[in-house]
Design an enzyme around this catalytic site. Structure first.
Site, PDB file in Angstrom:
ATOM      1  N   ARG A 208     -25.845  33.085 -80.841  1.00 27.76           N
ATOM      2  CA  ARG A 208     -24.802  32.052 -80.819  1.00 27.76           C
ATOM      3  C   ARG A 208     -24.962  31.051 -79.684  1.00 27.76           C
ATOM      4  O   ARG A 208     -23.972  30.542 -79.143  1.00 27.76           O
ATOM      5  CB  ARG A 208     -23.402  32.674 -80.759  1.00 27.76           C
ATOM      6  N   SER A 262     -14.607  33.555 -84.993  1.00 27.19           N
ATOM      7  CA  SER A 262     -14.595  34.641 -84.003  1.00 27.19           C
ATOM      8  C   SER A 262     -14.369  34.070 -82.609  1.00 27.19           C
ATOM      9  O   SER A 262     -15.096  33.179 -82.176  1.00 27.19           O
ATOM     10  CB  SER A 262     -15.932  35.384 -84.022  1.00 27.19           C
ATOM     11  N   GLU A 332     -16.683  33.380 -77.459  1.00 25.57           N
ATOM     12  CA  GLU A 332     -17.721  32.767 -78.298  1.00 25.57           C
ATOM     13  C   GLU A 332     -17.385  31.291 -78.521  1.00 25.57           C
ATOM     14  O   GLU A 332     -18.270  30.443 -78.531  1.00 25.57           O
ATOM     15  CB  GLU A 332     -17.822  33.473 -79.651  1.00 25.57           C
TER      16      GLU A 332
HETATM   17  C1  LIG Z   1     -13.147  30.513 -90.355  1.00 25.74           C
HETATM   18  C2  LIG Z   1     -14.384  30.410 -89.512  1.00 25.74           C
HETATM   19  C3  LIG Z   1     -15.446  31.285 -89.749  1.00 25.74           C
HETATM   20  C4  LIG Z   1     -16.608  31.206 -88.962  1.00 25.74           C
HETATM   21  N1  LIG Z   1     -17.638  32.043 -89.248  1.00 25.74           N
HETATM   22  C5  LIG Z   1     -18.794  31.944 -88.539  1.00 25.74           C
HETATM   23  C6  LIG Z   1     -19.920  32.779 -88.852  1.00 25.74           C
HETATM   24  O1  LIG Z   1     -19.892  33.587 -89.751  1.00 25.74           O
HETATM   25  N2  LIG Z   1     -21.026  32.629 -88.090  1.00 25.74           N
HETATM   26  C7  LIG Z   1     -21.123  31.711 -87.073  1.00 25.74           C
HETATM   27  O2  LIG Z   1     -22.172  31.609 -86.434  1.00 25.74           O
HETATM   28  N3  LIG Z   1     -20.067  30.915 -86.778  1.00 25.74           N
HETATM   29  C8  LIG Z   1     -18.924  31.005 -87.474  1.00 25.74           C
HETATM   30  N4  LIG Z   1     -17.863  30.192 -87.170  1.00 25.74           N
HETATM   31  C9  LIG Z   1     -17.969  29.250 -86.044  1.00 25.74           C
HETATM   32  C10 LIG Z   1     -18.518  27.866 -86.470  1.00 25.74           C
HETATM   33  O3  LIG Z   1     -18.412  27.713 -87.845  1.00 25.74           O
HETATM   34  C11 LIG Z   1     -19.979  27.709 -86.065  1.00 25.74           C
HETATM   35  O4  LIG Z   1     -20.144  27.875 -84.686  1.00 25.74           O
HETATM   36  C12 LIG Z   1     -20.504  26.321 -86.492  1.00 25.74           C
HETATM   37  O5  LIG Z   1     -21.911  26.354 -86.473  1.00 25.74           O
HETATM   38  C13 LIG Z   1     -20.006  25.188 -85.614  1.00 25.74           C
HETATM   39  O6  LIG Z   1     -20.399  23.972 -86.229  1.00 25.74           O
HETATM   40  P1  LIG Z   1     -19.538  22.643 -86.018  1.00 25.74           P
HETATM   41  O7  LIG Z   1     -20.242  21.541 -86.705  1.00 25.74           O
HETATM   42  O8  LIG Z   1     -18.131  22.859 -86.387  1.00 25.74           O
HETATM   43  O9  LIG Z   1     -19.702  22.467 -84.436  1.00 25.74           O
HETATM   44  P2  LIG Z   1     -18.569  22.013 -83.412  1.00 25.74           P
HETATM   45  O10 LIG Z   1     -17.562  23.101 -83.273  1.00 25.74           O
HETATM   46  O11 LIG Z   1     -18.084  20.659 -83.745  1.00 25.74           O
HETATM   47  O12 LIG Z   1     -19.450  21.947 -82.066  1.00 25.74           O
HETATM   48  C14 LIG Z   1     -20.056  23.106 -81.560  1.00 25.74           C
HETATM   49  C15 LIG Z   1     -21.028  22.714 -80.431  1.00 25.74           C
HETATM   50  O13 LIG Z   1     -22.103  21.959 -80.989  1.00 25.74           O
HETATM   51  C16 LIG Z   1     -22.180  20.668 -80.385  1.00 25.74           C
HETATM   52  N5  LIG Z   1     -22.582  19.748 -81.448  1.00 25.74           N
HETATM   53  C17 LIG Z   1     -22.070  19.661 -82.707  1.00 25.74           C
HETATM   54  N6  LIG Z   1     -22.763  18.765 -83.435  1.00 25.74           N
HETATM   55  C18 LIG Z   1     -23.728  18.259 -82.608  1.00 25.74           C
HETATM   56  C19 LIG Z   1     -24.770  17.294 -82.773  1.00 25.74           C
HETATM   57  N7  LIG Z   1     -24.990  16.666 -83.930  1.00 25.74           N
HETATM   58  N8  LIG Z   1     -25.558  17.024 -81.706  1.00 25.74           N
HETATM   59  C20 LIG Z   1     -25.374  17.661 -80.525  1.00 25.74           C
HETATM   60  N9  LIG Z   1     -24.419  18.573 -80.305  1.00 25.74           N
HETATM   61  C21 LIG Z   1     -23.608  18.884 -81.345  1.00 25.74           C
HETATM   62  C22 LIG Z   1     -20.802  20.419 -79.825  1.00 25.74           C
HETATM   63  O14 LIG Z   1     -20.846  19.496 -78.741  1.00 25.74           O
HETATM   64  C23 LIG Z   1     -20.416  21.817 -79.370  1.00 25.74           C
HETATM   65  O15 LIG Z   1     -21.082  22.100 -78.164  1.00 25.74           O
HETATM   66  C24 LIG Z   1     -16.707  30.231 -87.936  1.00 25.74           C
HETATM   67  C25 LIG Z   1     -15.636  29.347 -87.710  1.00 25.74           C
HETATM   68  C26 LIG Z   1     -14.504  29.422 -88.500  1.00 25.74           C
HETATM   69  C27 LIG Z   1     -13.395  28.447 -88.260  1.00 25.74           C
END
Ligand SMILES: Cc1cc2nc3c(=O)[nH]c(=O)nc-3n(C[C@H](O)[C@H](O)[C@H](O)COP(=O)(O)OP(=O)(O)OC[C@H]3O[C@@H](n4cnc5c(N)ncnc54)[C@H](O)[C@@H]3O)c2cc1C
Length: 341
Positions: A208, A262, A332
Site C-alpha cells: 500500500r 480500510s 492506511e
Molecule cells: C469502500 C472502499 C474499499 C476499498 N478497498 C480497497 C482495496 O480492496 N484495496 C486497496 O488497495 N484499496 C482499497 N481502498 C482504498 C482506495 O480505493 C485505494 O487506495 C485507491 O487506489 C485510491 O485511489 P484514488 O484515485 O481514490 O486515490 P486518492 O485517494 O485520490 O489519492 C491517494 C494518493 O494518491 C495520490 N494521487 C492520486 N492520483 C494521483 C496522480 N494522478 N498523480 C500523483 N499522485 C496521485 C494522492 O495525492 C494521494 O497521495 C478502498 C476504498 C474504499 C472507499
C-alpha cells in the site's frame, strides 16, 4: 495567497475552469474535508500538465487527487492547488505491437496516450495484451471490463474504488493481486522534466505504498499520467466467475456508505479488523463517525462527520487495540490538509 491564486487562474484561462474555496467533502469518498484554496479538474492529460506546471512555476503547493477514496482531508482544507485527475482514456495492444505513435518519451502531447484501434479490435494474438490507461481511469471499471473481455490479470481490482493514478501511488491490491504485479511501467511527469515511462521496478511499490507516496508532501511530487498494464488471455468463464466471487465477497464483508476503505494497515500477524473486533471497538462512535459493525477496519460517516471526529475515533481504536494486544495500528488512509482553526 490571493495574488498567487489569481496568477494561477490567469495562467489557465481558456484551458480549464478554476474554482476557489472548493469544499473537498464533495470530492472524497468519506464525504469529509474542508476547502481547497484552488481546485481544478483535469479532463485531459494536457490540462493536468498545464495545471501542475502553472502551480509549480508559481511555487504553490499541489495535491493531486484521483477518486479521493483513500484520503482524510482535514476540516481546515488544503492550502494551494488541488488537481483532480479525470483524464480516463484507455487503449490496448498485443505486446510488442505498440504503434509508432506511442513514443517512450512524450514531449509534445495531445489528447490521449496513443492513437490506435480500440481494445476490442486488438485481441488477435495469443500473447500478452498491453493496456495503457490514463491516470484518471477508474480502476474498478478497468478491472471489470478487461476481465469480462477475457483478459486476465486485473480481475482482483473489480471493486477497488479510485483511479489508476491513485492505485499506482498506493500500490492498491485485493484478492492476492496488486498494482506491482499488474503493470510494467507508469508514465510520470517529474517536477523538473518531461513525461517519462518509469519501469515498475523503479516505482518502489510495497504494501500500500510507493516512492511516489513516500516523497515529502510539502515538496513537488511527480504527477502520475498513466500506467501500462500487462494482461493475458484467460478463460472467459473462469474470469467471469472470479469477478462474481470477488464482488460477492465484498458485499458480504464490507459496509456500504461514505468511508475511505480500510482505515489501518494490517499488522504482520493478523488483519487490523481482527484486533479491532477483539478489542471490542466495533460500533464505537465519535460524533457522526462510527466503526462499522460489519467490518472493524471500516469507519462510516453517518452524515455531517468532521475530520476531527474521525481522528478522535482513530485514537480511541488505537488505544483499545494497544491496551489489549500491545499492537500499534498504523493508518492506511492518508491524512492531508490543515485542522480547522
Ligand atoms: C469502500 C472502499 C474499499 C476499498 N478497498 C480497497 C482495496 O480492496 N484495496 C486497496 O488497495 N484499496 C482499497 N481502498 C482504498 C482506495 O480505493 C485505494 O487506495 C485507491 O487506489 C485510491 O485511489 P484514488 O484515485 O481514490 O486515490 P486518492 O485517494 O485520490 O489519492 C491517494 C494518493 O494518491 C495520490 N494521487 C492520486 N492520483 C494521483 C496522480 N494522478 N498523480 C500523483 N499522485 C496521485 C494522492 O495525492 C494521494 O497521495 C478502498 C476504498 C474504499 C472507499
Amino acid at each position: 495567497m490571493s495574488t498567487a491564486r489569481d496568477h494561477f487562474a490567469r495562467r489557465l484561462r481558456g484551458i480549464m475552469p478554476v474554482r476557489f474555496d472548493e469544499p473537498l467533502a464533495r470530492h472524497t469518498s468519506f464525504r469529509i474535508g474542508g476547502p481547497a484554496d484552488v481546485y481544478v479538474q483535469a479532463r485531459t492529460l494536457d490540462q493536468a500538465i498545464a495545471a501542475v506546471r502553472a502551480a509549480w512555476d508559481l511555487e504553490l503547493p499541489v495535491l493531486v487527487i484521483g477518486g479521493g477514496s483513500n484520503l482524510l482531508v482535514l476540516d481546515g482544507g488544503v492550502r494551494g492547488v488541488v488537481i483532480e485527475m479525470r483524464a480516463r482514456h484507455v487503449e490496448g495492444w498485443p505486446t510488442g505491437r505498440l504503434p509508432a505513435s506511442a513514443p517512450e518519451r512524450l514531449e509534445t502531447f495531445s489528447g490521449t496516450i496513443h492513437s490506435s484501434s480500440a481494445l476490442d479490435d486488438d485481441r488477435r494474438d495469443d500473447g500478452a495484451i498491453e493496456v495503457v490507461a490514463e491516470a484518471g481511469a477508474p480502476l474498478a471499471a478497468l478491472g471489470r471490463k478487461t476481465a469480462l473481455q477475457g483478459l486476465a490479470g486485473l480481475e482482483w481490482a473489480v471493486d477497488v474504488p479510485g483511479t489508476v493514478g491513485g492505485a499506482v501511488v498506493n500500490n492498491a491490491g485485493a484478492h492476492g493481486g496488486d498494482i506491482a504485479g499488474s503493470i510494467s511501467a507508469a508514465l510520470l511527469l517529474p517536477p523538473d522534466g518531461d513525461p517519462v515511462w518509469q519501469p515498475v521496478e523503479r516505482l518502489g511499490l510495497a504494501y500500500r505504498t510507493s516512492m511516489l507516496k513516500a516523497a515529502e508532501v510539502s515538496q513537488p511530487r511527480p504527477l502520475v499520467l498513466g500506467a501500462k498494464f500487462v494482461l493475458r488471455r484467460g478463460d472467459p468463464l473462469t474470469l467471469r466467475a472470479a469477478v462474481a466471487r470477488y464482488s460477492q465477497h465484498r458485499r458480504a464483508t464490507q459496509p456500504v456508505g461514505a468511508c475511505a476503505g480500510s482505515m489501518f494497515k494490517n499488522p504482520p500477524e493478523q488483519a487490523a479488523g481482527w484486533y479491532i473486533e477483539r478489542a471490542e471497538a466495533k460500533g464505537l462512535q465519535v460524533g457522526a463517525v462510527r466503526v462499522s459493525d460489519l467490518h472493524g477496519n471500516f469507519m462510516l460517516n453517518l452524515g455531517g462527520a468532521t475530520a476531527a471526529d474521525v481522528l478522535a475515533l482513530v485514537t480511541l481504536v488505537q488505544e483499545k487495540v494497544r491496551s489489549r494486544f500491545g499492537v500499534s495500528l498504523e493508518l492506511e488512509i492518508q491524512v492531508v490538509g490543515e485542522a480547522a482553526r
